[in-house]
Write a protein that holds these residues in place. Structure first.
Motif, mmCIF file in Angstrom:
data_model
loop_
_atom_site.group_PDB
_atom_site.id
_atom_site.type_symbol
_atom_site.label_atom_id
_atom_site.label_comp_id
_atom_site.label_asym_id
_atom_site.label_seq_id
_atom_site.Cartn_x
_atom_site.Cartn_y
_atom_site.Cartn_z
ATOM 1 N N ASP A 16 35.985 50.234 63.595
ATOM 2 C CA ASP A 16 36.695 51.443 63.197
ATOM 3 C C ASP A 16 36.741 51.644 61.685
ATOM 4 O OD1 ASP A 16 37.197 52.182 65.794
ATOM 5 O OD2 ASP A 16 39.132 51.160 65.884
ATOM 6 N N ILE A 17 36.241 50.701 60.901
ATOM 7 C CA ILE A 17 36.193 50.914 59.460
ATOM 8 C C ILE A 17 35.125 51.963 59.163
ATOM 9 C CG2 ILE A 17 34.447 49.190 58.864
ATOM 10 C CD1 ILE A 17 36.305 48.450 56.458
ATOM 11 N N THR A 18 35.335 52.766 58.122
ATOM 12 C CA THR A 18 34.364 53.811 57.806
ATOM 13 C C THR A 18 33.314 53.293 56.826
ATOM 14 O OG1 THR A 18 35.582 54.690 55.899
ATOM 15 C CG2 THR A 18 36.178 55.542 58.077
ATOM 16 N N LEU A 19 32.165 53.955 56.831
ATOM 17 C CA LEU A 19 31.095 53.596 55.895
ATOM 18 C C LEU A 19 31.573 53.782 54.455
ATOM 19 C CD1 LEU A 19 28.042 55.271 57.684
ATOM 20 C CD2 LEU A 19 28.632 52.833 57.648
ATOM 21 N N ARG A 20 32.350 54.829 54.222
ATOM 22 C CA ARG A 20 32.852 55.095 52.879
ATOM 23 C C ARG A 20 33.824 54.007 52.428
ATOM 24 N NH1 ARG A 20 36.820 59.861 51.187
ATOM 25 N NH2 ARG A 20 36.741 59.626 48.919
ATOM 26 N N ALA A 21 34.669 53.528 53.359
ATOM 27 C CA ALA A 21 35.611 52.460 53.012
ATOM 28 C C ALA A 21 34.862 51.212 52.550
ATOM 29 C CB ALA A 21 36.502 52.135 54.209
ATOM 30 N N ILE A 22 33.807 50.846 53.280
ATOM 31 C CA ILE A 22 33.011 49.676 52.896
ATOM 32 C C ILE A 22 32.408 49.880 51.504
ATOM 33 C CG2 ILE A 22 30.950 48.323 53.459
ATOM 34 C CD1 ILE A 22 31.529 48.941 56.424
ATOM 35 N N LYS A 23 31.884 51.075 51.262
ATOM 36 C CA LYS A 23 31.260 51.387 49.974
ATOM 37 C C LYS A 23 32.267 51.259 48.831
ATOM 38 C CE LYS A 23 28.715 55.145 47.633
ATOM 39 N NZ LYS A 23 29.686 55.478 46.577
ATOM 40 N N ILE A 24 33.449 51.846 49.005
ATOM 41 C CA ILE A 24 34.473 51.793 47.967
ATOM 42 C C ILE A 24 34.917 50.359 47.714
ATOM 43 C CG2 ILE A 24 36.872 52.420 47.425
ATOM 44 C CD1 ILE A 24 34.935 54.706 47.020
ATOM 45 N N LEU A 25 35.134 49.590 48.773
ATOM 46 C CA LEU A 25 35.605 48.214 48.615
ATOM 47 C C LEU A 25 34.571 47.341 47.903
ATOM 48 C CD1 LEU A 25 37.385 47.633 52.053
ATOM 49 C CD2 LEU A 25 38.444 48.054 49.815
ATOM 50 N N LYS A 26 33.311 47.683 48.031
ATOM 51 C CA LYS A 26 32.261 46.940 47.329
ATOM 52 C C LYS A 26 32.176 47.341 45.860
ATOM 53 C CE LYS A 26 29.171 45.813 51.187
ATOM 54 N NZ LYS A 26 27.817 45.972 51.760
ATOM 55 N N GLU A 27 32.581 48.565 45.533
ATOM 56 C CA GLU A 27 32.370 49.095 44.183
ATOM 57 C C GLU A 27 33.557 48.894 43.243
ATOM 58 O OE1 GLU A 27 31.408 53.179 44.817
ATOM 59 O OE2 GLU A 27 29.296 52.770 45.319
ATOM 60 N N VAL A 28 34.773 48.755 43.773
ATOM 61 C CA VAL A 28 35.946 48.655 42.894
ATOM 62 C C VAL A 28 35.959 47.324 42.153
ATOM 63 C CG1 VAL A 28 37.331 50.227 44.292
ATOM 64 C CG2 VAL A 28 37.413 47.761 44.763
ATOM 65 N N ASP A 29 36.800 47.254 41.101
ATOM 66 C CA ASP A 29 36.909 46.032 40.297
ATOM 67 C C ASP A 29 37.783 44.974 40.973
ATOM 68 O OD1 ASP A 29 35.426 47.126 38.062
ATOM 69 O OD2 ASP A 29 37.196 48.360 37.659
ATOM 70 N N LEU A 30 38.770 45.424 41.742
ATOM 71 C CA LEU A 30 39.733 44.510 42.347
ATOM 72 C C LEU A 30 40.319 45.145 43.600
ATOM 73 C CD1 LEU A 30 41.527 41.883 42.036
ATOM 74 C CD2 LEU A 30 43.160 43.345 40.800
ATOM 75 N N ILE A 31 40.542 44.321 44.623
ATOM 76 C CA ILE A 31 41.182 44.786 45.858
ATOM 77 C C ILE A 31 42.565 44.156 45.946
ATOM 78 C CG2 ILE A 31 41.115 44.803 48.378
ATOM 79 C CD1 ILE A 31 38.054 44.626 48.175
ATOM 80 N N LEU A 32 43.588 44.978 46.077
ATOM 81 C CA LEU A 32 44.958 44.510 46.299
ATOM 82 C C LEU A 32 45.192 44.445 47.801
ATOM 83 C CD1 LEU A 32 46.691 46.851 43.696
ATOM 84 C CD2 LEU A 32 45.938 44.489 43.344
ATOM 85 N N ALA A 33 45.554 43.269 48.295
ATOM 86 C CA ALA A 33 45.658 43.058 49.734
ATOM 87 C C ALA A 33 47.029 42.520 50.108
ATOM 88 C CB ALA A 33 44.581 42.089 50.205
ATOM 89 N N GLU A 34 47.549 43.006 51.221
ATOM 90 C CA GLU A 34 48.854 42.555 51.703
ATOM 91 C C GLU A 34 48.844 41.058 51.989
ATOM 92 O OE1 GLU A 34 52.108 43.862 55.134
ATOM 93 O OE2 GLU A 34 50.106 44.732 55.131
ATOM 94 N N ASP A 35 47.821 40.591 52.668
ATOM 95 C CA ASP A 35 47.639 39.160 52.947
ATOM 96 C C ASP A 35 46.168 38.830 52.674
ATOM 97 O OD1 ASP A 35 47.182 36.622 54.110
ATOM 98 O OD2 ASP A 35 48.803 36.910 55.552
ATOM 99 N N THR A 36 45.917 38.066 51.644
ATOM 100 C CA THR A 36 44.532 37.790 51.252
ATOM 101 C C THR A 36 43.778 37.000 52.307
ATOM 102 O OG1 THR A 36 45.298 35.838 50.022
ATOM 103 C CG2 THR A 36 45.036 37.888 48.782
#
Length: 223
Positions: A16-36
């Motif tokens: 259910d993850i979108t192609l755009r979500a994967i793209k953005i998560l690969k391109e950003v500098d840092l991901i803030l996550a509730e539980d790493t």
């Protein structure tokens, strides 16, 4: 000036993850996550190597200023929760508000959230509805239930398995045993289940079948 992306993640089924979500998560500098630990498994599955930083309800207040400084310095960040859309009964509101106040661009991607499929699948009116999330645990709970007893729109709640029977008992007490209720459990997962009936029937069902998993409760409005 940097930018904050709010990125929905699957509530169960990884497809259910979108192609755009994967793209953005690969391109950003840092991901803030509730539980790493939880998010680390998701990122590994999709071969996303972006650095992770813990950002949850217990530390988000202390991180806001530092994160705003990063964003003002040009950093591109993504915020994800363990499942679903950030800020919907999960961390995200405080950072989003701070970004808006400081003129930092914020963009929320469309994607998975638990209450929408539960509402649409319930068969109850969904042209008008109210999302209540989790009811207050103690203080203000009875006051809220008394107020909602008069609500004419369909209502949507989240509930944990160990509080489900208490909540259903209170729905019978405050809304009436004949109020229509639909419960969706473990949405998109292997043991997904939807149960429809009156408040009394739903209570009897889960009294006989001990609650397991994550629950979305959809309740018909007062007619």
């Amino acid at each position: 000036m940097g930018k904050l992306f709010l990125v929905p993640t699957p509530i169960g089924n990884l497809e259910d993850i979108t192609l755009r979500a994967i793209k953005i998560l690969k391109e950003v500098d840092l991901i803030l996550a509730e539980d790493t630990r939880t998010s680390g498994k998701l990122l590994k599955h999709f071969e996303i190597a972006t650095p992770l930083q813990s950002h949850h309800m217990h530390n988000e207040h202390h991180q806001i200023n530092t994160l705003v400084q990063k964003l003002n310095g040009g950093a591109i960040l993504a915020l994800i929760s363990d499942a679903g859309t950030p800020a919907i009964s999960d961390p995200g509101f405080l950072l989003t508000r701070a970004c808006v106040e400081h003129g930092i661009d914020v963009e929320c991607l469309p994607g998975a959230t638990a209450f929408v499929p539960a509402l649409v699948n319930s068969g109850l009116p969904n042209d008008r509805f109210v999302f209540e999330g989790f009811l207050p645990v103690k203080k203000g709970r009875q006051t809220r239930l008394k107020f909602l007893a008069e609500e004419t729109r369909t209502m949507v709640f989240y509930e944990s398995p160990h509080k489900l029977l208490k909540t259903l008992n209170q729905f019978v007490e405050y809304f009436g045993e004949d109020r229509p209720v639909c419960i969706s459990r473990e949405l998109t997962k292997m043991y997904e289940e939807t149960v429809r009936g009156t408040a009394k029937e739903i209570l009897e069902h889960f009294t006989q079948n001990p609650p397991k998993g994550e629950f979305v409760i959809v309740v018909g409005g007062n007619k």
